[in-house]
Write an enzyme that holds these catalytic residues in place. Structure first.
Site, PDB file in Angstrom:
ATOM      1  N   GLU A   1      12.880 -17.265 -15.801  1.00  0.00           N
ATOM      2  CA  GLU A   1      12.652 -15.812 -15.714  1.00  0.00           C
ATOM      3  C   GLU A   1      11.918 -15.316 -16.949  1.00  0.00           C
ATOM      4  OE1 GLU A   1      12.669 -13.733 -13.511  1.00  0.00           O
ATOM      5  OE2 GLU A   1      12.730 -11.783 -14.511  1.00  0.00           O
TER       6      GLU A   1
ATOM      7  N   CYS B   1       0.854  -1.188   0.000  1.00  0.00           N
ATOM      8  CA  CYS B   1       0.000   0.000   0.000  1.00  0.00           C
ATOM      9  C   CYS B   1       0.886   1.233   0.000  1.00  0.00           C
ATOM     10  CB  CYS B   1      -0.872  -0.004   1.250  1.00  0.00           C
ATOM     11  SG  CYS B   1      -1.953  -1.421   1.316  1.00  0.00           S
TER      12      CYS B   1
ATOM     13  N   ARG C   1       3.463   1.226  -6.854  1.00  0.00           N
ATOM     14  CA  ARG C   1       3.446   0.111  -5.892  1.00  0.00           C
ATOM     15  C   ARG C   1       2.294  -0.850  -6.158  1.00  0.00           C
ATOM     16  NH1 ARG C   1       6.435   1.650  -1.198  1.00  0.00           N
ATOM     17  NH2 ARG C   1       5.175   0.318   0.144  1.00  0.00           N
TER      18      ARG C   1
ATOM     19  N   TRP D   1      -3.769  -1.973  -1.583  1.00  0.00           N
ATOM     20  CA  TRP D   1      -3.691  -3.243  -2.324  1.00  0.00           C
ATOM     21  C   TRP D   1      -4.384  -4.251  -1.426  1.00  0.00           C
ATOM     22  CZ3 TRP D   1      -1.031  -8.128  -2.224  1.00  0.00           C
ATOM     23  CH2 TRP D   1      -1.003  -8.789  -3.451  1.00  0.00           C
TER      24      TRP D   1
ATOM     25  N   HIS E   1      11.287 -36.199 -20.423  1.00  0.00           N
ATOM     26  CA  HIS E   1      10.648 -36.810 -19.239  1.00  0.00           C
ATOM     27  C   HIS E   1       9.226 -36.318 -19.062  1.00  0.00           C
ATOM     28  CE1 HIS E   1      14.457 -38.610 -18.207  1.00  0.00           C
ATOM     29  NE2 HIS E   1      15.045 -37.431 -18.324  1.00  0.00           N
TER      30      HIS E   1
ATOM     31  N   GLU F   1       3.581 -12.425 -16.108  1.00  0.00           N
ATOM     32  CA  GLU F   1       3.177 -11.273 -15.285  1.00  0.00           C
ATOM     33  C   GLU F   1       2.873 -10.038 -16.134  1.00  0.00           C
ATOM     34  OE1 GLU F   1       6.044  -9.650 -12.533  1.00  0.00           O
ATOM     35  OE2 GLU F   1       7.715 -10.337 -13.730  1.00  0.00           O
TER      36      GLU F   1
ATOM     37  N   LYS G   1       4.467  -3.995  -6.658  1.00  0.00           N
ATOM     38  CA  LYS G   1       5.929  -3.929  -6.783  1.00  0.00           C
ATOM     39  C   LYS G   1       6.612  -4.593  -5.595  1.00  0.00           C
ATOM     40  CE  LYS G   1       9.881  -3.034  -8.444  1.00  0.00           C
ATOM     41  NZ  LYS G   1      10.382  -3.897  -9.539  1.00  0.00           N
TER      42      LYS G   1
ATOM     43  N   LYS H   1       8.260 -13.401 -16.768  1.00  0.00           N
ATOM     44  CA  LYS H   1       8.020 -12.084 -17.380  1.00  0.00           C
ATOM     45  C   LYS H   1       6.796 -12.122 -18.285  1.00  0.00           C
ATOM     46  CE  LYS H   1      10.808  -9.385 -15.519  1.00  0.00           C
ATOM     47  NZ  LYS H   1      10.583 -10.207 -14.322  1.00  0.00           N
TER      48      LYS H   1
ATOM     49  N   ASN I   1      -0.819  -0.014   6.289  1.00  0.00           N
ATOM     50  CA  ASN I   1      -0.159  -0.892   5.328  1.00  0.00           C
ATOM     51  C   ASN I   1       0.256  -2.123   6.113  1.00  0.00           C
ATOM     52  OD1 ASN I   1       1.193  -2.106   3.273  1.00  0.00           O
ATOM     53  ND2 ASN I   1       2.974  -0.740   3.313  1.00  0.00           N
TER      54      ASN I   1
HETATM   55  C1  AGP Z   1       9.329  -9.878 -10.671  1.00  0.00           C
HETATM   56  O1  AGP Z   1       9.143  -9.320 -11.968  1.00  0.00           O
HETATM   57  C2  AGP Z   1       8.125  -9.726  -9.785  1.00  0.00           C
HETATM   58  N1  AGP Z   1       7.712  -8.378  -9.680  1.00  0.00           N
HETATM   59  C3  AGP Z   1       8.263 -10.442  -8.456  1.00  0.00           C
HETATM   60  O2  AGP Z   1       8.460 -11.801  -8.738  1.00  0.00           O
HETATM   61  C4  AGP Z   1       9.418  -9.971  -7.544  1.00  0.00           C
HETATM   62  O3  AGP Z   1      10.651 -10.331  -8.110  1.00  0.00           O
HETATM   63  C5  AGP Z   1       9.275 -10.665  -6.186  1.00  0.00           C
HETATM   64  O4  AGP Z   1       8.037 -10.265  -5.627  1.00  0.00           O
HETATM   65  C6  AGP Z   1      10.413 -10.349  -5.201  1.00  0.00           C
HETATM   66  O5  AGP Z   1      10.423  -8.970  -4.943  1.00  0.00           O
HETATM   67  P1  AGP Z   1      11.708  -8.361  -4.157  1.00  0.00           P
HETATM   68  O6  AGP Z   1      12.894  -8.589  -5.022  1.00  0.00           O
HETATM   69  O7  AGP Z   1      11.383  -6.913  -3.946  1.00  0.00           O
HETATM   70  O8  AGP Z   1      11.830  -9.114  -2.855  1.00  0.00           O
END
Ligand code: AGP
Length: 613
Positions: free
Chosen positions: A484, A2, A27, A75, A507, A491, A608, A488, A101
């Site tokens: 990764e 938040c 955020r 949030w 497998h 998300e 975020k 990406k 928050n």
């Molecule tokens: C990554 O693109 C995401 N936003 C998410 O997986 C993020 O990496 C994860 O929440 C960890 O966040 P942090 O590095 O601030 O701990």
């Protein structure tokens, strides 16, 4: 996740609060609200949806001029994201407004007690319970700060609470446990916020509140105590990055800006840490050499993209230091009864430094007697503050929810630590230490080169816009890169995507291969022992109809006949390749989300920094 803003001073509180909330939009949130104190009364406005909805409400139904105000972007954790559940929440008599928050874990018990006492709750939130508890407490403890101290003593969980009272204009009081809160010291005015972005347009003098602390601000005073009223020490620091750094700098998206910043982010993270002879120095690490020589196990714990950087780091750590290294999802780590000893080093990787899963994992590790090293991008945030040691990445503010430059700098910071460990313990790197260190020093220019593939990658995204599913393959450090790349795409473009170790195809996953399914393959350098194996994997999927998008180094012609698209990578050593192979996958997902018309910087359902478990 938040957003919180508080203000007391000569300016119009509404303007300062709304502007501060706008700087915190990144955020991630689903509603917004404001409360001000004017003429011995609290006025609140709050709306579900984006900040623009609240601003429209303020036009339709203006609030009085005021010099004391608080604001919130929510949030949702408890209760749907609607107007009623939006913050601020007020006491029954309307004299107290609260924003919050975090999660109050014992709120149900507290709520039931209030209901039994005849209190009527209007929302489903844990926060509203605090407003009523404060109102009740003030009957016996008249001072707002004193009442908040008493209430905080009965709360459990994670909370940053910011409170105003109708009878005390020019006063804002706040409490902090686990969730972030910073104070901005101005000239004749003071600020509170969940992060400095909200007030650095007004002041760069910041105070990071510690655990279980209360702060009371007026235009000319800042008083910090613990939950029992004992004055608490605090350190003030200057915020070094300016508001412009957090703006988009000419790009359409924060994410595009941050992808383009990766060469500089990596260079800044390396700065001053590798000398010309290839010697690694980590000033202020916080772990002495004697301890480093005793480490017999390393456990990396993190979430999401940070977890993927840990998976990559594992290969380098074991190769260079010969210390066993495990990588654990933070949300799983402390529930599996892990084996931790005083010679175990836990490495907590976090961009925000506030991810609750990672914070609770590192706290658990410390309770079990292990030392914790934080790898973090946010100076003064909770995870590094509570760790035994820290290596800061110097990626600068990462605003887009999808992590990019933080990811590359996390890998670099882990590599630096692994090299420092090997150097301190006298283990070789498999080849000359200086060579490896200098290879790492070359990577910013390599990343610069791979940014030139942007246009070609964007064209591939447009071609694949209607695909239902995308697979990513890799081996060794290319496997976490595949994970990764899949994350990406999930998300940002809300598409099904999955990363696999290429050796695992036979497998099971190969059953997924059908005509036209896009498969990205990260191919290691030609001199790598796994190169030919992954070329075979490309043939296997291509023979079954896959549309292959192959990432391979310049000059590797062996993959040409099996590739529908080739994305060329600059030549670099295998362990360094994730720093260049990841970039086209970031660009691909960003472009896919853009052509689909999605909110790239603030994808749906995501925040975020996930500051709840
Ligand atoms: C990554 O693109 C995401 N936003 C998410 O997986 C993020 O990496 C994860 O929440 C960890 O966040 P942090 O590095 O601030 O701990």
């Amino acid at each position: 996740m938040c957003g919180i803003v508080g203000y007391v001073g000569p300016q119009q509180a509404q303007n300062v609060v709304i502007e501060g909330l706008r700087r915190l939009e990144y955020r991630g949130y689903d509603s917004a609200g404001i409360a001000i104190v004017s003429d011995q009364a609290i006025q609140t406005r709050k709306k579900a949806g984006k900040l623009a909805n609240l601003e429209a409400e303020l036009v339709d139904s203006p609030i009085s001029p005021s010099h004391t105000g608080i604001g919130h972007t929510r949030w949702a954790t408890h209760g749907a994201p609607n107007d009623v559940n939006a913050h601020p929440h007020v006491s029954e008599d309307g004299t107290i407004a609260v924003i919050h928050n975090g999660i109050i874990e014992n709120f149900a018990m507290l709520r039931d007690k209030l209901i039994a006492e005849g209190v009527t709750l209007r929302s489903q939130t844990d926060t509203e319970v605090v407003a009523h508890l404060l109102s009740k407490q003030m009957k016996s403890t008249p001072g707002l700060a004193d009442a908040l101290r008493e209430v905080c003593q009965v709360l459990t969980g994670a909370f940053t609470l910011v409170v105003v009272h109708a009878d005390t204009p020019d006063v804002v009081v706040a409490a902090r446990r686990n969730s972030p809160l910073v104070v901005g010291r101005g000239d004749g005015e003071n600020f509170l916020a969940s992060d400095v972005a909200a007030f650095i347009a007004h002041t760069r003098n910041a105070i990071e509140l510690g655990q279980d602390q209360i702060v009371e601000i007026t235009p000319n005073s800042i008083e910090v105590t613990d939950f029992y009223g004992k004055p608490a020490e605090f350190t003030e620091y200057e915020v070094t990055w300016d508001a412009a750094a957090a703006e988009k700098g000419g790009f359409d998206l924060f994410m595009l800006k941050e992808i383009a910043e990766q060469p500089k982010a990596v260079a800044d993270t390396l700065l001053g840490r590798i000398d010309k002879s290839g010697k690694v120095t980590l000033a202020d690490l916080g772990l002495d050499d004697a301890f480093l020589k005793t480490i017999d196990k390393i456990i990396i714990t993190a979430c999401g993209t940070a977890y993927h950087s840990g998976l990559i780091a594992k290969y380098a750590i074991e190769h260079w230091t010969r210390i066993p290294c495990e990588v654990e999802l933070a949300s799983e780590f402390r529930y599996r009864d892990p084996i931790l000893t005083p010679t175990t080093l836990v490495v907590a990787i976090s961009q925000s430094g506030e991810t609750m899963d990672t914070l609770m994992a590192m706290r658990y590790a410390r309770e079990q007697g292990a030392k914790v090293l934080a790898i973090c991008n946010s100076n003064g945030s909770t995870i590094p503050r509570e760790s035994d040691a820290v290596i800061y990445t110097h990626a600068g503010p990462e605003i887009a929810v999808a992590s990019t430059k933080a990811f590359l700098t996390q890998i670099v910071a882990c590599y630096l630590f692994a090299m420092y460990l090997a150097q301190t313990r006298g283990t070789g790197y498999g080849k000359d230490a200086a060579t490896v260190a200098l290879e790492l020093s070359d990577m910013p220019s390599m990343i610069d080169l791979v940014l030139d593939t942007t246009e070609g990658v964007k064209a591939i995204a447009k071609e694949l816009i209607d695909k239902q599913s995308v697979l990513f393959l890799g081996r060794s450090v290319g496997f976490p890169v595949a994970l990764e790349g899949a994350l990406k795409l999930k998300e940002l473009a809300y598409m099904h995507a999955e990363g696999f170790a290429a050796g695992e195809l036979k497998h099971g996953p190969i059953a997924l291969i059908e005509d036209g399914i896009p498969v990205f393959v990260v191919v290691p350098p030609q001199d790598d022992e796994l190169h030919d194996k992954i070329v075979s994997n490309i043939q296997e999927v291509r023979a079954r109809g896959a549309l292959t998008i192959v990432l391979a180094e310049e000059g590797d012609e062996s993959i040409n006949e099996f590739s529908d698209h080739i994305i060329r990578l600059p030549k670099c050593p295998a362990l360094m390749q994730p720093l260049v192979a990841t970039v086209p996958l970031q660009i691909f997902s960003c472009e896919m989300a853009t052509v689909k018309g999605y909110d790239v910087d603030q994808p749906r359902n995501l925040a975020k920094s996930v500051t709840v478990e």
